[in-house]
Design a protein around this motif. Structure first.
Motif, mmCIF file in Angstrom:
data_model
loop_
_atom_site.group_PDB
_atom_site.id
_atom_site.type_symbol
_atom_site.label_atom_id
_atom_site.label_comp_id
_atom_site.label_asym_id
_atom_site.label_seq_id
_atom_site.Cartn_x
_atom_site.Cartn_y
_atom_site.Cartn_z
ATOM 1 N N GLU A 515 -3.775 3.062 20.793
ATOM 2 C CA GLU A 515 -4.202 2.342 22.012
ATOM 3 C C GLU A 515 -5.718 2.206 21.966
ATOM 4 N N ASN A 574 -5.304 -2.664 26.897
ATOM 5 C CA ASN A 574 -5.010 -2.716 28.338
ATOM 6 C C ASN A 574 -5.497 -4.029 28.939
ATOM 7 N N GLU A 606 -0.835 -4.087 27.055
ATOM 8 C CA GLU A 606 -0.368 -3.093 28.045
ATOM 9 C C GLU A 606 -0.643 -3.604 29.456
ATOM 10 N N ASP A 636 2.556 0.031 31.100
ATOM 11 C CA ASP A 636 1.737 1.246 31.055
ATOM 12 C C ASP A 636 2.040 2.123 32.266
ATOM 13 N N LYS A 657 5.802 2.881 28.459
ATOM 14 C CA LYS A 657 4.901 4.027 28.258
ATOM 15 C C LYS A 657 5.076 4.998 29.418
ATOM 16 N N GLU A 693 2.873 9.363 27.007
ATOM 17 C CA GLU A 693 1.412 9.504 27.074
ATOM 18 C C GLU A 693 1.017 10.896 27.550
HETATM 19 MG MG MG Z 1 -3.056 2.083 28.699
#
Ligand code: MG
Ligand code: C2E
Ligand code: MG
Length: 732
Positions: A515, A574, A606, A636, A657, A693
């Motif tokens: 990421e 992101n 994301e 996310d 995620k 995560e």
């Molecule tokens: Mg993220």
């Protein structure tokens, strides 16, 4: 801070201008009026003084000439022996002294005082020796070489004299009517003689002042019958052989001259008086106009109370005033939250009436030297005194409680921001705790502004509340300012760095993805994490540029790694929810990735979970487009704030995620494990890959491995790292 100084300069000038507009007119006129009055009195006294001096000198000269003629006759003929007989027949009163001061001859009564003084004429050349009269010393040497008169007493006598004269004329006129015969007139004269304090002779004496009567006129007709008023003074003249002829001079003032001078002086005074009255009236008018303008200047027409100008000017006076600066002051931003709604549901005039009621309610609960002003729409600016913070908080709470229920059918909300200006140190804290600004450099709008900032902290809710401005708020505010100031140059100077956090397959611990996470190299030694600036960029809109920046940089990095022969894995970037209002987001991303020449399957997008609540339709559109271009799309922070299970139904996502919160805090443990296991199952059923995560320990890794979680991104494997470190983890 040079800026602060300059700002203060500008503010001081603004205050000055304010005050000029407000004060200028009246005080200028008032001073001009007083100066004019002083000037007039000064000129009047000066001219009057010169006139009197001139008058006395010419009278003196007259008398001196008269007496010196007699003295000369004496000097010429003193040896003949007859001269004394001759001069004693004149009406002069005198004494002749020898060189030792012994009186040789005397005519009339000797009322000459023993002590003589020298006087000078105004040209300074001639000097004379004069003596006061012991019985009547109304004229006398002033000790500085001139003559002076006891004006008060003389005026007193003149006044008395006119009074008596008037009475005399009245009486006489009455007598004339009664009896016209000559005998009777004589009788009248006798009455007059006994009825008043002076006798009608050639030269009469009223308690020390001589009054002469012109006998050629038959009748006493008021003041015209009186020739003059005589003030005695003895003048010494050298009569040879060491002898001195000291004659009694009589300073005569013609009554008609006295009256003329009185009339002229009276007229001048009357004109000056009328003039000054006219000026005074116009001045009073100006003062009244000034107060009317002042009231307008400070009046708020919505509440009929005070306005922002009043708060700025009077508030500034309070915090800087000689006595009031010793008080603790608090600037308060008092906001009525329901104003707009109330106006919509009722009407603007009704809303304004409500504001007026709020104003008068607050006014009732504040002290005389405190201030409440209507600042803007539904904002009131208050300046309150306080002893301690708790008591101030309670006082404000009482105000809020009272206002909340001010209308029977409504429940209103008020939010209050407070900024304190304590007296003890006479300073307020600024950027750093060490730097302090002296009270004189603090302006009321500075502290009010802080109160507004404190109030803004409550703005997310619709409920009543009170918030005090404090150091952390100040630092936040300053940080927000700095970020805003530097954001653009930071992009231009490539201050933002891309950090990569690898994602590993727990089965074989191989690198499967990464990421991209942003960092700000704020200074050579300071690396700022996204939590401190991403939310600010989201608020100020700069986030879209940051997202572009990150996508382009990641795409370029991937391209470079490919070119260097690395085995690249997909990197997720992101994209902020603010970006999703842009309809062509997918096209923008495509353009950037293509420009860098990066294969689409190496970029994953994301989207944050909370973004799924916005325009769902548009979001689905964008996701579909991104997928059609070959980009993977992930959700996310799944499970973080709000549940978006429903979104999973509609969104054709590739990756789920799982939020780090699943593995931490209260949810962790047996129940947490069940949820994670089910979430992974759910994702798999929907043909989505899963990424966990924030995984930090081995136990979690083992559990996730068992649940067939595809990838793990967490400190257990690696923290986000600079490009170079990440490159080292990739295989060729
Ligand atoms: Mg993220
Ligand atoms: P995120 O996208 O959920 O990123 C994961 C965050 O969790 C990262 O924080 C990462 O450092 C942190 N993290 C990963 N593993 C662990 C762990 O084992 N323990 C702990 N305690 N933390 C872990 P980071 O880098 O501070 O980023 C925070 C958030 O800022 C990101 O959350 C993301 O929402 C946002 N962000 C970061 N970079 C960007 C960006 O380039 N664009 C946008 N729009 N947002 C970004
Ligand atoms: Mg996350």
């Amino acid at each position: 801070m040079a800026n602060t100084r300059e700002r203060n300069k500008i503010k001081k000038k603004r205050m000055k201008d304010f005050k000029k507009v407000r004060n200028g007119h009246v005080f200028g006129s008032l001073v001009a009026y007083l100066l004019l009055m002083i000037l007039f009195i000064f000129l009047f006294v000066l001219v009057g003084g010169y006139f009197v001096e001139y008058l006395l000198e010419s009278k003196f000269q007259e008398e001196y000439n008269r007496l010196s003629t007699v003295a000369e006759i004496y000097e010429e003929g003193k040896n003949s022996g007859e001269v004394l007989g001759i001069i004693s027949k004149t009406s002069n009163e005198y004494i002749i002294t020898d060189s030792d001061g012994r009186v040789l001859h005397q005519n009339g009564s000797n009322t000459c005082s023993a002590q003589g003084e020298t006087i000078y004429m105004s040209n300074g050349a001639e000097k004379f020796l004069v003596y006061k009269d012991t019985e009547s010393d109304y004229i006398y040497p002033d000790g500085e070489g001139g003559l002076d008169i006891k004006w008060l007493e003389v005026f007193g006598w003149i006044k008395q004299f006119f009074k008596d004269e008037f009475y005399l004329v009245e009486e006489t006129a009455q007598d004339e009517l009664n009896d016209e015969t000559e005998d009777k007139k004589d009788q009248d004269k006798d009455d007059v003689e006994t009825g008043f304090s002076f006798k009608l002779q050639d030269t009469q004496d009223i308690q020390g002042i001589y009054v002469t009567y012109n006998q050629s006129k038959e009748k006493i007709e008021g003041i015209k019958d009186i020739d003059s008023i005589l003030l005695p003074l003895w003048i010494s003249i050298d009569a040879g052989d060491g002898e001195n002829f000291i004659g009694k001079a009589l300073f005569s003032f013609e009554m008609k001259d006295v009256v003329l001078v009185g009339e002229i002086a009276g007229m001048v005074i009357i004109i000056a008086f009328i003039f000054s009255i006219i000026m005074l009236v116009s001045l009073i008018k100006s003062i009244r106009r000034y107060f009317r303008v002042r009231n307008l200047f400070y009046k708020d027409f919505v509440t009929n109370g005070k306005n922002w100008n009043h708060y700025l000017i009077i508030g500034d006076k309070r915090i800087h005033g000689l006595f009031s600066k010793k008080n603790n002051w608090a600037a308060v931003n008092f906001v009525f939250l329901n104003y707009r709604n109330y106006c919509l549901c009722h009407s603007i005039p009704e809303g304004e009436e409500l504001l007026a009621n709020i104003n008068s309610t607050i006014m009732k609960s504040i002290k005389n030297d405190e201030i409440c002003a209507h600042a803007t729409t539904s904002n009131f600016a208050l300046l309150l005194k306080y002893d301690d913070e708790l008591q101030l908080q309670q006082r404000l709470q009482t105000m809020v409680d009272e206002l909340t229920h001010m209308e029977k059918d409504h429940l209103f909300s008020f939010q209050v921001g407070v900024s304190l200006l304590p007296a003890e140190s006479n300073v307020i804290e600024t950027e750093t705790s060490e730097e302090k600004i002296p009270r004189k450099d603090i302006f009321i709008d500075d502290i009010y502004n802080n109160a507004c900032a404190a109030r803004a902290e409550l703005a997310d809710t619709d409920e009543s509340g009170i918030r005090f401005y404090d150091k952390s708020l100040l630092l936040d505010q300053q940080w927000t300012d700095t970020v805003q100031e530097r954001q653009r140059s930071a992009v231009e100077n490539e201050e933002f760095q891309v950090y990569y956090q690898p994602k590993y397959n727990p089965e074989d611990n191989t690198l499967r993805g990464a990421e991209a996470l942003i960092r700000w190299q704020f200074s050579p030694t300071e690396l700022v994490s996204p939590g401190r600036f991403i939310p600010l960029f989201e608020k100020n809109g700069f986030i879209t540029e940051i997202d572009h920046y990150m996508i382009s940089h990641v795409a370029r990095d991937q391209r470079a790694w490919l070119d260097q022969g690395y085995k690249c894995v997909p990197v997720s970037v992101n994209v902020s929810r603010a970006h999703f209002i842009e309809k062509d987001l997918a096209e923008q991303i495509l353009g950037m990735v293509d420009e860098a020449g990066c294969p689409h399957d190496l970029i994953e997008i994301e989207l944050t979970e909370s973004a799924f609540f916005d325009d769902k339709k548009a979001m689905i559109e964008t996701i579909k487009k991104l997928k059609s271009y070959g980009f993977a799309v992930s959700m996310d922070d799944f499970g973080a704030g709000y549940s978006s299970l429903n979104s999973l139904k509609d969104m054709p996502l590739d990756v789920l995620k799982l939020d780090a919160d699943f593995f931490r805090g209260e949810d962790a443990g047996e129940r947490g494990d069940i949820v994670v296991a089910e979430a992974i199952k759910l994702a798999k059923s929907l043909h989505m890959r899963t990424v966990a995560e924030g995984v930090e320990d081995e136990k979690q890794v083992e559990f996730l491995k068992k649940q067939k979680c595809d990838m793990i991104q967490g400190y257990y494997y690696a923290k986000p790292m600079p490009k170079e470190d990440y490159t080292a983890r990739m295989s060729r």
